[in-house]
Design a protein around this motif. Structure first.
Motif, short mmCIF file in Angstrom:
data_model
loop_
_atom_site.label_atom_id
_atom_site.label_comp_id
_atom_site.label_asym_id
_atom_site.label_seq_id
_atom_site.Cartn_x
_atom_site.Cartn_y
_atom_site.Cartn_z
N ALA A 95 0.83 -1.21 0.00
CA ALA A 95 0.00 0.00 0.00
C ALA A 95 0.86 1.25 0.00
N PHE A 96 0.54 2.19 -0.89
CA PHE A 96 1.27 3.46 -0.89
C PHE A 96 0.35 4.69 -0.80
N ASP A 97 -0.97 4.46 -0.73
CA ASP A 97 -1.86 5.61 -0.60
C ASP A 97 -3.17 5.17 0.06
N LEU A 98 -3.78 6.09 0.77
CA LEU A 98 -5.07 5.86 1.43
C LEU A 98 -6.08 6.82 0.82
N LEU A 99 -7.14 6.27 0.20
CA LEU A 99 -8.10 7.08 -0.55
C LEU A 99 -9.42 7.30 0.19
N HIS A 100 -9.78 6.34 1.01
CA HIS A 100 -11.08 6.43 1.70
C HIS A 100 -10.94 5.81 3.09
N GLN A 101 -11.52 6.47 4.08
CA GLN A 101 -11.46 5.96 5.44
C GLN A 101 -12.74 6.33 6.17
N GLY A 102 -13.52 5.30 6.53
CA GLY A 102 -14.80 5.58 7.16
C GLY A 102 -15.71 6.34 6.21
N SER A 104 -14.98 9.37 5.24
CA SER A 104 -14.16 10.45 4.69
C SER A 104 -13.53 10.06 3.35
N ASP A 105 -13.70 10.94 2.37
CA ASP A 105 -13.02 10.82 1.09
C ASP A 105 -11.71 11.60 1.20
N LEU A 106 -10.58 10.88 1.12
CA LEU A 106 -9.29 11.51 1.34
C LEU A 106 -8.62 11.98 0.05
N THR A 107 -9.25 11.78 -1.09
CA THR A 107 -8.59 12.07 -2.36
C THR A 107 -8.27 13.56 -2.54
N GLY A 108 -8.99 14.43 -1.86
CA GLY A 108 -8.71 15.86 -1.96
C GLY A 108 -7.63 16.33 -1.00
N TRP A 109 -7.21 15.46 -0.10
CA TRP A 109 -6.16 15.83 0.85
C TRP A 109 -4.81 15.88 0.16
N GLN A 113 -0.74 14.42 4.10
CA GLN A 113 -1.78 14.04 5.06
C GLN A 113 -2.28 12.61 4.79
N ARG A 114 -2.41 12.25 3.54
CA ARG A 114 -2.85 10.89 3.21
C ARG A 114 -1.80 9.88 3.65
N ARG A 115 -0.54 10.20 3.47
CA ARG A 115 0.53 9.30 3.89
C ARG A 115 0.53 9.15 5.40
N ALA A 116 0.35 10.24 6.13
CA ALA A 116 0.31 10.17 7.60
C ALA A 116 -0.87 9.31 8.06
N ALA A 117 -2.01 9.45 7.38
CA ALA A 117 -3.19 8.64 7.73
C ALA A 117 -2.95 7.17 7.41
N LEU A 118 -2.25 6.90 6.32
CA LEU A 118 -1.94 5.52 5.94
C LEU A 118 -1.02 4.88 6.97
N GLU A 119 0.01 5.60 7.39
CA GLU A 119 0.93 5.08 8.40
C GLU A 119 0.20 4.84 9.72
N ALA A 120 -0.70 5.76 10.09
CA ALA A 120 -1.46 5.59 11.32
C ALA A 120 -2.37 4.37 11.24
N LEU A 121 -2.96 4.13 10.08
CA LEU A 121 -3.82 2.96 9.89
C LEU A 121 -3.03 1.67 10.12
N PHE A 122 -1.84 1.58 9.55
CA PHE A 122 -1.01 0.39 9.74
C PHE A 122 -0.61 0.21 11.19
N ALA A 123 -0.26 1.31 11.85
CA ALA A 123 0.20 1.23 13.24
C ALA A 123 -0.96 0.89 14.19
N GLU A 124 -2.08 1.58 14.04
CA GLU A 124 -3.20 1.40 14.97
C GLU A 124 -3.89 0.06 14.80
N ARG A 125 -3.98 -0.43 13.57
CA ARG A 125 -4.64 -1.71 13.32
C ARG A 125 -3.68 -2.89 13.37
N GLY A 126 -2.38 -2.61 13.47
CA GLY A 126 -1.40 -3.69 13.48
C GLY A 126 -1.41 -4.50 12.20
N LEU A 127 -1.56 -3.82 11.06
CA LEU A 127 -1.67 -4.52 9.78
C LEU A 127 -0.39 -5.30 9.50
#
Length: 206
Positions: A95-102, A104-109, A113-127
């Motif tokens: 994965a190199f980009d996060l487009l949608h979360q819950g 929220s449509d992140l494509t306009g970010w 910010q999208r990269r920070a959200a992607l890293e947080a998703l991996f860390a918080e969910r333990g992917l």
């Protein structure tokens, strides 16, 4: 400022998990590849929250390097054949980009910010595998070190602007590694016993 990430030999793909347990893995052209990669589907369903959309790349490793030909073979298989291939040549989704979360449509970010959200998703969910976070950096020295990974099948680097929103068409730049060998090439006309012309020249062979 640009952000560098590793460019591999694989298939660009979007991975989405919907409410109700539906998972969709599709190519850049819109082809549904979900049935060919059951291990990606089951992992996404188990690890990702509903209403998550990722952009990334499908890869297959074999003998310590990327095997694009195995990925091609896997794409043609469905059902039992796809399950057997998953055991023989397991795929990873990088994965190199996060487009949608819950909701929220992140494509306009902007990408930072999208990269920070992607890293947080991996860390918080333990992917974990076969889901993988693509290496990424703003440090030129680190990016230069990644260019030494050609033995593993790395093709080069991608560069994205940190302030750029997500665009459906590719808007980033690619730096492709080219490995050349200088060789002396000779050509002879006529028989070796009575050669009429001999030509020698240097050439860079890819």
């Amino acid at each position: 400022m640009r952000h560098a990430s590793v460019w591999r030999s694989g298939y660009r793909a979007q991975l989405a998990v919907y409410r109700g347990g539906r998972v969709l893995l599709r190519s850049r052209q819109g082809t549904d590849m979900t049935g060919s990669f059951p291990e990606i589907r089951s992992t996404a369903l188990a690890q990702l929250p509903a209403d998550t959309g990722l952009d990334g790349e499908l890869v297959v490793w074999e003998a310590g390097r990327l095997a694009f030909e195995r990925l091609q073979q896997r794409l043609a298989r469905r059902g039992k054949g796809a399950s057997q291939a998953a055991g023989q040549w397991p795929a990873h989704y990088v994965a190199f980009d996060l487009l949608h979360q819950g909701e929220s449509d992140l494509t306009g970010w902007p990408y930072r910010q999208r990269r920070a959200a992607l890293e947080a998703l991996f860390a918080e969910r333990g992917l974990a595998g076969p889901l993988t976070l693509c290496p990424s950096t703003t440090d030129p020295a680190v990016a230069e070190q990644w260019l030494q990974w050609t033995a593993a099948g790395l093709e080069g680097l991608c560069f994205k602007r940190l302030d750029e929103p997500y665009r459906p068409v590719r808007s980033w730049r690619k730096y492709k590694i080219r490995v050349t060998t200088q060789a002396i090439v000779g050509a002879v006309t006529g028989s070796l016993a009575a050669a009429r012309t001999v030509q020698l020249y240097r050439s860079d062979v890819l």
